[in-house]
Design a protein around this motif. Structure first.
Motif, PDB file in Angstrom:
ATOM      1  N   VAL A 169      22.878  -0.939  -2.999  1.00 10.29           N
ATOM      2  CA  VAL A 169      21.627  -0.218  -3.255  1.00 10.29           C
ATOM      3  C   VAL A 169      20.444  -1.146  -3.041  1.00 10.29           C
ATOM      4  O   VAL A 169      20.489  -2.321  -3.405  1.00 10.29           O
ATOM      5  N   GLY A 170      19.402  -0.594  -2.432  1.00 11.00           N
ATOM      6  CA  GLY A 170      18.170  -1.348  -2.231  1.00 11.00           C
ATOM      7  C   GLY A 170      17.041  -0.725  -3.025  1.00 11.00           C
ATOM      8  O   GLY A 170      17.169   0.378  -3.569  1.00 11.00           O
ATOM      9  N   LYS A 171      15.917  -1.430  -3.100  1.00 15.08           N
ATOM     10  CA  LYS A 171      14.765  -0.929  -3.849  1.00 15.08           C
ATOM     11  C   LYS A 171      13.490  -1.185  -3.070  1.00 15.08           C
ATOM     12  O   LYS A 171      13.284  -2.261  -2.513  1.00 15.08           O
ATOM     13  N   ARG A 172      12.659  -0.130  -3.028  1.00 18.58           N
ATOM     14  CA  ARG A 172      11.331  -0.246  -2.461  1.00 18.58           C
ATOM     15  C   ARG A 172      10.340   0.216  -3.514  1.00 18.58           C
ATOM     16  O   ARG A 172      10.728   0.611  -4.607  1.00 18.58           O
ATOM     17  N   GLU A 173       9.091   0.212  -3.151  1.00 19.41           N
ATOM     18  CA  GLU A 173       8.056   0.616  -4.102  1.00 19.41           C
ATOM     19  C   GLU A 173       8.285   2.046  -4.592  1.00 19.41           C
ATOM     20  O   GLU A 173       8.050   2.371  -5.750  1.00 19.41           O
ATOM     21  N   GLU A 174       8.779   2.919  -3.695  1.00 20.84           N
ATOM     22  CA  GLU A 174       8.966   4.329  -4.051  1.00 20.84           C
ATOM     23  C   GLU A 174      10.195   4.582  -4.910  1.00 20.84           C
ATOM     24  O   GLU A 174      10.325   5.634  -5.521  1.00 20.84           O
ATOM     25  N   GLY A 175      11.139   3.624  -4.920  1.00 20.03           N
ATOM     26  CA  GLY A 175      12.335   3.822  -5.729  1.00 20.03           C
ATOM     27  C   GLY A 175      13.572   3.198  -5.122  1.00 20.03           C
ATOM     28  O   GLY A 175      13.498   2.274  -4.301  1.00 20.03           O
ATOM     29  N   TYR A 176      14.738   3.723  -5.519  1.00 15.57           N
ATOM     30  CA  TYR A 176      16.029   3.159  -5.122  1.00 15.57           C
ATOM     31  C   TYR A 176      16.681   3.999  -4.030  1.00 15.57           C
ATOM     32  O   TYR A 176      16.543   5.225  -4.002  1.00 15.57           O
ATOM     33  N   PHE A 177      17.443   3.326  -3.149  1.00 18.07           N
ATOM     34  CA  PHE A 177      18.112   4.018  -2.056  1.00 18.07           C
ATOM     35  C   PHE A 177      19.473   3.379  -1.775  1.00 18.07           C
ATOM     36  O   PHE A 177      19.715   2.218  -2.129  1.00 18.07           O
ATOM     37  N   LEU A 178      20.343   4.135  -1.137  1.00 22.48           N
ATOM     38  CA  LEU A 178      21.658   3.640  -0.742  1.00 22.48           C
ATOM     39  C   LEU A 178      21.560   3.034   0.644  1.00 22.48           C
ATOM     40  O   LEU A 178      21.026   3.663   1.568  1.00 22.48           O
ATOM     41  N   VAL A 179      22.043   1.817   0.793  1.00 19.53           N
ATOM     42  CA  VAL A 179      22.047   1.150   2.096  1.00 19.53           C
ATOM     43  C   VAL A 179      22.971   1.918   3.044  1.00 19.53           C
ATOM     44  O   VAL A 179      24.065   2.327   2.663  1.00 19.53           O
ATOM     45  N   GLU A 180      22.521   2.111   4.264  1.00 15.65           N
ATOM     46  CA  GLU A 180      23.200   3.011   5.206  1.00 15.65           C
ATOM     47  C   GLU A 180      24.675   2.682   5.430  1.00 15.65           C
ATOM     48  O   GLU A 180      25.516   3.579   5.538  1.00 15.65           O
ATOM     49  N   ARG A 181      25.014   1.421   5.513  1.00 17.82           N
ATOM     50  CA  ARG A 181      26.407   1.060   5.810  1.00 17.82           C
ATOM     51  C   ARG A 181      27.372   1.476   4.700  1.00 17.82           C
ATOM     52  O   ARG A 181      28.584   1.544   4.911  1.00 17.82           O
ATOM     53  N   PHE A 182      26.827   1.796   3.524  1.00 21.13           N
ATOM     54  CA  PHE A 182      27.678   2.230   2.414  1.00 21.13           C
ATOM     55  C   PHE A 182      27.645   3.746   2.206  1.00 21.13           C
ATOM     56  O   PHE A 182      28.089   4.252   1.177  1.00 21.13           O
ATOM     57  N   ALA A 183      27.126   4.454   3.191  1.00 24.14           N
ATOM     58  CA  ALA A 183      27.038   5.921   3.103  1.00 24.14           C
ATOM     59  C   ALA A 183      28.378   6.585   2.808  1.00 24.14           C
ATOM     60  O   ALA A 183      28.418   7.605   2.101  1.00 24.14           O
ATOM     61  N   PRO A 184      29.527   6.073   3.316  1.00 27.08           N
ATOM     62  CA  PRO A 184      30.808   6.707   3.000  1.00 27.08           C
ATOM     63  C   PRO A 184      31.122   6.778   1.495  1.00 27.08           C
ATOM     64  O   PRO A 184      31.828   7.688   1.055  1.00 27.08           O
ATOM     65  N   LEU A 185      30.581   5.829   0.716  1.00 28.93           N
ATOM     66  CA  LEU A 185      30.803   5.873  -0.735  1.00 28.93           C
ATOM     67  C   LEU A 185      30.130   7.108  -1.323  1.00 28.93           C
ATOM     68  O   LEU A 185      30.694   7.790  -2.190  1.00 28.93           O
ATOM     69  N   LYS A 186      28.934   7.405  -0.851  1.00 29.63           N
ATOM     70  CA  LYS A 186      28.226   8.609  -1.308  1.00 29.63           C
ATOM     71  C   LYS A 186      28.933   9.868  -0.821  1.00 29.63           C
ATOM     72  O   LYS A 186      29.041  10.848  -1.567  1.00 29.63           O
TER      73      LYS A 186
END
Length: 308
Positions: free
Chosen positions: A130-147
């Motif tokens: 998981v990454g974080k930007r000013e707007e909030g948290y997101f799932l890193v693309e390479r880990f999309a299969p986990l989602k």
């Protein structure tokens, strides 16, 4: 309804089919404890039993287990029993790939406590999932299969729950341990955590409507607010008729605008809701929005008029 660490660990060892004894020896678990886990996995639709002596345990042939095998192969270096269980599994489902979301929205979508959310995000960030930007948290693309696995798992659980409620029910919307279903059978306003919602619930607010023969139910809830019913209506059915009645309902009843917008964001109908709020504020809108005359006519019919 989420998975436990023990359940995920067992799933990683079931390939092709194994006996209870084989699994017990591989995992170092007693047959009694292992049997409890396996029966839980069977109820969740992830394993099947074949034969009797010996009993063979096999992975279920469904989309969830196909994705699980792909995840297991692609991320063998990760502790899947930790990442795909408990609150972590819920948070993975709530996250979006490379699209930041604020904490309040993740709380609504994951259906976890604030402490659980913080703990899960901390662990996932430490593993660079998981990454974080000013707007909030997101799932890193390479880990999309986990989602993808998390989403499909909760969809399967909701589908099974819907089938228990009504074998002919269909899912309209599926989230983390919550759903909206459609059925042609009226089950009452409230039954076993399922709440009648959508247009059929407008009668609670003085707008009794002739049923279209389709009833929508939200699960789980002991009661629903006006804001819940409005958003569920926009999710379940959206056309000129629904829009007209939603506008009349909001025009004749007090509502919590912030709550309405938060729910609409969660259910991804925020653009539609914002259009409705603009209409209510006096902005002209083209079809399928109703004319002022149509709104006034319904207001007069049900409430003797609308406050301007």
């Amino acid at each position: 309804m989420t998975l436990t660490k023990g359940e995920v660990k067992v799933l990683t060892h079931i390939k092709g089919g194994k006996t209870l004894k084989e699994l017990s020896n591989e995992l170092g678990l007693s047959k009694g404890y292992l049997s409890t886990i396996l029966h839980s996995l069977e109820r969740k639709g992830l394993v099947v039993f074949e034969g009797k002596k010996p009993l063979i345990i096999k992975p279920a042939e469904n989309k969830v287990m196909i994705i699980f095998r792909l995840v297991q192969k692609s991320f063998s270096y990760l502790p899947l029993d930790e990442l795909l269980s408990g609150g972590n599994l819920k948070v993975l489902s709530a996250l979006k790939v490379e699209t930041p979301q604020p904490l309040w929205l993740l709380l609504l979508r994951a259906n976890v406590s604030r402490a659980t959310l913080y703990r899960a995000l901390k662990e996932l960030r430490e593993r660079l999932i998981v990454g974080k930007r000013e707007e909030g948290y997101f799932l890193v693309e390479r880990f999309a299969p986990l989602k993808t696995f998390a989403d499909e798992y909760f969809y399967l659980q909701n589908s099974m729950k819907a089938m228990e409620f009504d074998p002919n029910a269909t899912l309209v919307w599926s989230g983390v341990e919550e759903m909206i279903l459609a059925t042609t059978t009226f089950k009452g306003k409230s039954v076993d955590g399922f709440q009648l919602t959508g247009l059929a619930r407008f009668s609670d607010y003085g707008i009794p409507l002739i049923s279209s023969g389709i009833y929508h139910y939200y699960w789980p809830a002991e009661e629903l607010s006006l804001e819940d019913v409005v958003v569920h209506t926009l999710v379940s059915l959206y056309g000129a008729r629904e829009l007209l009645y939603v506008i009349v309902l909001l025009k004749t009843h007090p509502f919590d605008k912030k709550k309405l917008q938060m729910l609409a964001t969660k259910f991804e109908v925020i653009n539609t809701l914002n259009d409705i709020l603009e209409y209510l504020a006096g902005k002209k809108k083209a079809y399928p929005f109703p004319s002022e005359e149509e709104v006034k006519e319904l207001c007069n019919q049900y409430f003797g008029g609308c406050e301007e």
